[in-house]
Design a protein around this motif. Structure first.
Motif, PDB file in Angstrom:
ATOM      1  N   MET A   7       0.840  -1.198   0.000  1.00 53.21           N
ATOM      2  CA  MET A   7       0.000   0.000   0.000  1.00 53.21           C
ATOM      3  C   MET A   7       0.873   1.245   0.000  1.00 53.21           C
ATOM      4  O   MET A   7       1.492   1.597   1.009  1.00 53.21           O
ATOM      5  CB  MET A   7      -0.923  -0.007   1.212  1.00 53.21           C
ATOM      6  N   THR A  50      -4.940   4.740  -2.037  1.00 53.08           N
ATOM      7  CA  THR A  50      -4.832   3.696  -1.009  1.00 53.08           C
ATOM      8  C   THR A  50      -5.986   3.720  -0.018  1.00 53.08           C
ATOM      9  O   THR A  50      -6.126   2.817   0.802  1.00 53.08           O
ATOM     10  CB  THR A  50      -3.506   3.829  -0.240  1.00 53.08           C
ATOM     11  N   PRO A  76      -4.842   3.700   4.929  1.00 51.94           N
ATOM     12  CA  PRO A  76      -5.082   2.566   4.038  1.00 51.94           C
ATOM     13  C   PRO A  76      -5.492   1.286   4.750  1.00 51.94           C
ATOM     14  O   PRO A  76      -6.003   0.352   4.101  1.00 51.94           O
ATOM     15  CB  PRO A  76      -3.723   2.384   3.337  1.00 51.94           C
TER      16      PRO A  76
END
Length: 394
Positions: A7, A50, A76
């Protein structure tokens, strides 16, 4: 060969991308920025935010992800948790992700589980702020409920500064919610943990230095903590209880704690690997445990090896801007890297970036990492290296 989704592809996530590649994984990265540095190191790039839960799920499904790695970024985690639930992957629940990313819910969770933490007031509107403004005790801290890296964090020592501080913090809040909480003085530390099979393992306790008031931007870290063994044990106990209270039953956590005159108190935690090279570099250099790689294994359903290989000391110090202007580069890096015990020097900013003071971690220029036999010598090497570096400003 397994596929892991990382991420973010910024410089903070780059060590995770490189570590996964070294382990033989296919690496996919998700980042809204098509120019992020980590994209070129990955096998597959997805131009998705994200924090876009549906977008992250679709990208992971398309990639055939076997696990997710989240490093140095909090929000995220909600998208990761949602995707893991839908795809049947290893990860925390969505409810846990919310508790770990909303600082208001987090501190209320700490209170309900008798976790030592500061007094607080959650403010969700201008009207609520006006209702409680005359009840605030000083000094205090104001911060957004949903941001990180010291963004929107401000110290307030008197009533005449509270309104401007509130507005400053509010601008950095995505939800429009902020927390006003007790200013805790003392020694700040972080605790790096990895939970596997429901058991939380403390890998290291890290001492932290900051700029202090008003924004408390982190200027350095060192391992292991120089606090007494009894205080360190109390810190570890508090960190484990906090991780359990939030509901983290698998994966890493970065727990921030203030050691006050009344003992350790929780500041906040993230259900992900810590940033500032703490988990990517310092833990490995001080313990021999490659926390990045062991976390990747854990999040892909494999058993981690958390056995310490040695006991050394590590430190990182950040080069901070002293003047405003346009960043043109740094002289003296070759001399700095040749200093004994220096292991790495890296730039954070790019040529042409604007230096406008120190308000968050994003304003730091570069970092220096050292490994030595003592904490003091590791710190000394970092500072000596920084003294050899001259920032060029236009």
């Amino acid at each position: 060969m397994k596929n892991i989704m990382v991420m973010g592809a910024a410089i903070e996530q780059l060590p995770g991308i490189i570590a996964a590649k070294e382990m033989g994984y296919n690496v996919g990265v998700i980042d809204y920025n098509p120019h992020a540095i980590g994209i070129h190191y990955a096998d597959k790039y997805f131009n998705v935010s994200t924090t876009d839960e549906e977008g992250v799920f679709n990208a992971a499904k398309h990639f055939g992800a076997d696990g997710f790695l989240t490093l140095a970024t909090d929000m995220p985690m909600r998208a990761v948790a949602k995707a893991c639930e839908k795809l049947g992957l290893v990860g925390i629940s969505y409810e846990t992700a919310v508790r770990a990313t909303d600082k208001a819910i987090m501190i209320e969770t700490f209170k309900s589980h008798n976790i030592e933490s500061p007094w607080y007031k959650i403010v969700q509107s201008q009207n609520e702020f006006e209702q409680i403004v005359n009840t605030i005790t000083y000094p205090c801290i104001i911060k957004p409920t949903d941001n990180a890296a010291s963004r929107g964090v401000v110290f307030v020592d008197s009533a005449d500064k509270i309104r401007s501080a509130y507005n400053y913090s509010l601008k950095q809040s995505k939800s429009g919610n902020v927390i006003i909480e007790e200013f805790m003085s003392g020694k700040e530390v972080s605790v790096e943990t990895l939970t596997y099979n429901g058991k939380t393992h403390v890998l290291q306790v890290t001492d932290k230095t900051t700029t202090g008031a008003p924004h408390f931007v982190e200027t350095g870290h060192n391992q292991p903590s120089t606090l007494s063994s009894q205080i360190v044990e109390n810190i570890k106990d508090l960190a484990v209880r906090a991780v359990e209270a939030i509901g983290i039953n698998i994966g890493p956590a970065h727990v921030e704690i203030m050691v006050t005159e009344n003992g350790p108190k929780l500041i906040e935690l993230g259900a992900r690997l810590g940033g500032d090279c703490i988990t990517s570099h310092l833990v490995r250099l001080s313990t021999g445990i490659d926390m990045l790689k062991e976390t990747i294994k854990t999040l892909c359903g494999e058993e981690p090896d958390l056995t310490g290989k040695y006991s050394k000391c590590s430190a990182i110090r950040f080069l901070m801007p002293e003047k405003k202007g346009v960043f043109l580069g740094i002289d003296g890096i070759n001399e700095a890297i040749s200093i004994q015990d220096i292991r790495e020097i890296s730039l954070i900013l790019n040529k042409g970036d604007i230096l406008s003071g120190i308000h968050s971690s994003d304003d730091r220029i570069a970092y220096v990492i050292a490994q030595s036999d003592t904490v003091n010598s590791a710190i000394s090497s970092c500072l000596k290296a920084i003294s050899k570096m001259t920032v060029k400003i236009g």
